[in-house]
Write an enzyme that holds these catalytic residues in place. Structure first.
Site, PDB file in Angstrom:
ATOM      1  N   GLY A 275      39.561   7.599 -71.592  1.00 19.16           N
ATOM      2  CA  GLY A 275      39.210   7.804 -70.187  1.00 19.16           C
ATOM      3  C   GLY A 275      40.238   7.120 -69.308  1.00 19.16           C
ATOM      4  O   GLY A 275      41.117   7.731 -68.710  1.00 19.16           O
ATOM      5  N   ARG A 276      40.152   5.781 -69.301  1.00 21.05           N
ATOM      6  CA  ARG A 276      41.037   4.973 -68.461  1.00 21.05           C
ATOM      7  C   ARG A 276      42.520   5.286 -68.678  1.00 21.05           C
ATOM      8  O   ARG A 276      43.278   5.398 -67.715  1.00 21.05           O
ATOM      9  CB  ARG A 276      40.785   3.497 -68.782  1.00 21.05           C
ATOM     10  CG  ARG A 276      41.458   2.524 -67.844  1.00 21.05           C
ATOM     11  CD  ARG A 276      41.312   1.091 -68.374  1.00 21.05           C
ATOM     12  NE  ARG A 276      39.955   0.733 -68.665  1.00 21.05           N
ATOM     13  CZ  ARG A 276      39.097   0.215 -67.784  1.00 21.05           C
ATOM     14  NH1 ARG A 276      39.488  -0.043 -66.559  1.00 21.05           N
ATOM     15  NH2 ARG A 276      37.854  -0.070 -68.146  1.00 21.05           N
ATOM     16  N   CYS A 343      28.543  -6.148 -46.459  1.00 22.59           N
ATOM     17  CA  CYS A 343      27.965  -7.481 -46.256  1.00 22.59           C
ATOM     18  C   CYS A 343      27.679  -8.177 -47.572  1.00 22.59           C
ATOM     19  O   CYS A 343      26.524  -8.353 -47.977  1.00 22.59           O
ATOM     20  CB  CYS A 343      26.697  -7.362 -45.423  1.00 22.59           C
ATOM     21  SG  CYS A 343      27.040  -6.545 -43.868  1.00 22.59           S
TER      22      CYS A 343
HETATM   23  C1  LIG Z   1      33.491   4.846 -71.467  1.00 21.76           C
HETATM   24  C2  LIG Z   1      33.614   5.499 -72.783  1.00 21.76           C
HETATM   25  C3  LIG Z   1      34.837   6.024 -73.203  1.00 21.76           C
HETATM   26  C4  LIG Z   1      36.102   5.877 -72.405  1.00 21.76           C
HETATM   27  O1  LIG Z   1      36.571   4.570 -72.407  1.00 21.76           O
HETATM   28  P1  LIG Z   1      37.985   4.219 -71.749  1.00 21.76           P
HETATM   29  O2  LIG Z   1      38.088   2.761 -71.895  1.00 21.76           O
HETATM   30  O3  LIG Z   1      37.923   4.655 -70.331  1.00 21.76           O
HETATM   31  O4  LIG Z   1      39.026   4.946 -72.521  1.00 21.76           O
HETATM   32  C5  LIG Z   1      34.876   6.691 -74.405  1.00 21.76           C
HETATM   33  N1  LIG Z   1      33.761   6.850 -75.169  1.00 21.76           N
HETATM   34  C6  LIG Z   1      32.574   6.336 -74.789  1.00 21.76           C
HETATM   35  C7  LIG Z   1      31.399   6.527 -75.655  1.00 21.76           C
HETATM   36  C8  LIG Z   1      32.455   5.655 -73.593  1.00 21.76           C
HETATM   37  O5  LIG Z   1      31.274   5.138 -73.242  1.00 21.76           O
END
Ligand SMILES: *Cc1c(COP(=O)(O)O)cnc(C)c1O
Length: 419
Positions: A275-276, A343
């Site tokens: 993801g990241r 706030c």
């Molecule tokens: C959040 C998540 C990802 C992605 O993680 P990253 O650190 O953003 O690569 C992949 N698999 C699962 C099950 C997640 O919860």
């Protein structure tokens, strides 16, 4: 390569001047680079070329339809954690059969809809969930494809809130219980075992936790094979870190290489769920300095983005680089806490930053493409920011800024007794 760079002192996203974006769409605004997203995805696809694989982008990192659409077109599959995310994937042109469904709390209606859509795999996180999926699949006269999410008890050495693979975390099934639960799954008539899954955390900056987890999971796969439980894929989750400041995560090629080395000679499809590492450095957050003020000897730059727009500094103590978009301002340099209008004392984007800025300037918060907009809220009744995708010299508004009307949608005054 970075798709965000200065030209004649002004920060650009690809070919587009970000001052122009701020003027056209206002602030706060998230800006994504299409080319950066594709490059980051391709790094995985290329490193895995020649191996059976599926790169399932973790939708929760950034779930904007245009982001998903760009990745779907590039060939990505998806990792979802809710049926809402599946709707998004399908609306963006992604395919259900390249989608895996993770998460500890899948609701019956979500399982049902995911099964009807024909997803690739349920990453099952408990025995109770396994039995529920079996029941729902029976009603649909089908067999649900599953893997068990194994908790390998590996410390990812990341922030405690984003560590998920330790024994005491809520995620997955303890590796010591895994064989027994797989045996149970094998005996359920409406369950089809297709894989093993694990995801140990996020923003990992060294290889060793990944390799430790992989080795533990491979041993499990061998123990399962000895019981005639054969899996076709291994899903190693996401979690590869990015450089926000001075972190030095392994490049994707090295990370994937280390995994493939240990998978040599095995007939396993490798699934990854990044993801990241796909989205973070493909996006920035633009914000305008509303006021400069000083309290008790501390200087504050009060900006129009807040913790509701970007919660990572407040939630995880995350450090994000903050720079002026136009460096030609010639203001005196000062050390500022960059804070929002919300706030809460925890409402900051960064503290103690040396910046040559004045009220009215546009600042860029880097590394904001992942867990930025997708974690944003309406706290303090603040409309959520606009999202813009840059493609070469073109600009696309991919989510309009929320209006004040949007804020009260679905709410009602009392109409009955005692109003
Ligand atoms: C959040 C998540 C990802 C992605 O993680 P990253 O650190 O953003 O690569 C992949 N698999 C699962 C099950 C997640 O919860």
């Amino acid at each position: 390569m970075s798709y965000f760079s200065y030209r004649q002192g002004r920060l650009h996203a690809e070919q587009v001047d970000l001052i122009q974006v701020a003027e056209e769409f206002g602030t706060p605004a998230y800006v994504y680079s299409r080319a950066a997203l594709i490059d980051n995805y391709q790094a995985y696809a290329q490193a895995l070329a020649g191996t059976d694989h599926l790169v399932c982008y973790a939708v929760k990192a950034n779930s904007n339809l245009a982001v998903l659409g760009v990745l779907a077109t590039a060939g990505a599959g998806f990792d979802i954690v809710s049926i809402g995310e599946l709707k998004r994937v399908l609306a963006a042109g992604g395919s259900a059969d390249k989608t895996v469904f993770s998460g500890v709390g899948k609701q019956a209606y979500e399982i049902e809809q995911a099964l009807e859509a024909g997803i690739h795999c349920f990453n099952v996180e408990s025995e109770a969930e396994l039995r529920l999926i079996n029941q729902i699949a029976e009603r649909h006269a089908t067999r649900a494809p599953i893997s068990l999410r194994i908790n390998p008890d590996v410390d990812p050495k990341s922030h405690p809130y984003i560590s998920t693979g330790l024994k005491e975390n809520k995620f997955g099934i303890d590796i010591g219980e895994a064989e027994r639960v797989y045996a149970e799954a094998a005996a359920l008539p409406f369950i089809e075992i297709i894989g093993v899954d694990c995801h140990i955390g996020s923003q990992l900056t060294s290889l060793s936790p990944f390799v430790d987890a992989l080795e533990r999971v491979l041993k499990l796969i061998d123990r399962l094979a000895a019981r005639d439980i054969v899996v076709r894929h291994l899903d190693l989750g996401g979690g590869l870190g990015v450089t926000y400041r001075d972190e030095t995560p392994p490049p994707v090629k090295q990370y994937v290489g280390a995994l493939l080395e240990r998978l040599a000679g095995r007939d396993l499809t490798l699934i990854l769920e990044p993801g990241r590492s796909i989205a973070a450095n493909a996006g920035v957050l633009l914000t305008r300095v509303a006021y400069i003020k000083e309290n008790g000897g501390r200087k504050f730059a009060i900006v129009d983005a807040a913790m509701n727009d970007m919660i990572r500094p407040a939630l995880y103590d995350a450090w994000l680089d903050i720079q002026p978009v136009d460096t030609g301002g010639r203001h005196p340099e000062g050390v500022y806490d960059v804070v929002g209008p919300v706030c809460e004392t925890g409402d900051f984007l960064g503290t103690q930053r040396s910046l040559a800025i004045a009220a009215g300037d546009i600042l860029c918060v880097h590394g904001a493409g992942a867990y930025g907009f997708s974690m944003s809220s309406n706290y303090n009744s603040r409309p959520r920011a606009a999202e813009i995708m840059v493609d070469g010299e073109h600009l696309h508004l991919v989510r309009a800024r929320e209006s004040l009307e949007d804020l009260m949608r679905g709410e009602q005054l009392l109409t009955e007794p005692g109003t």
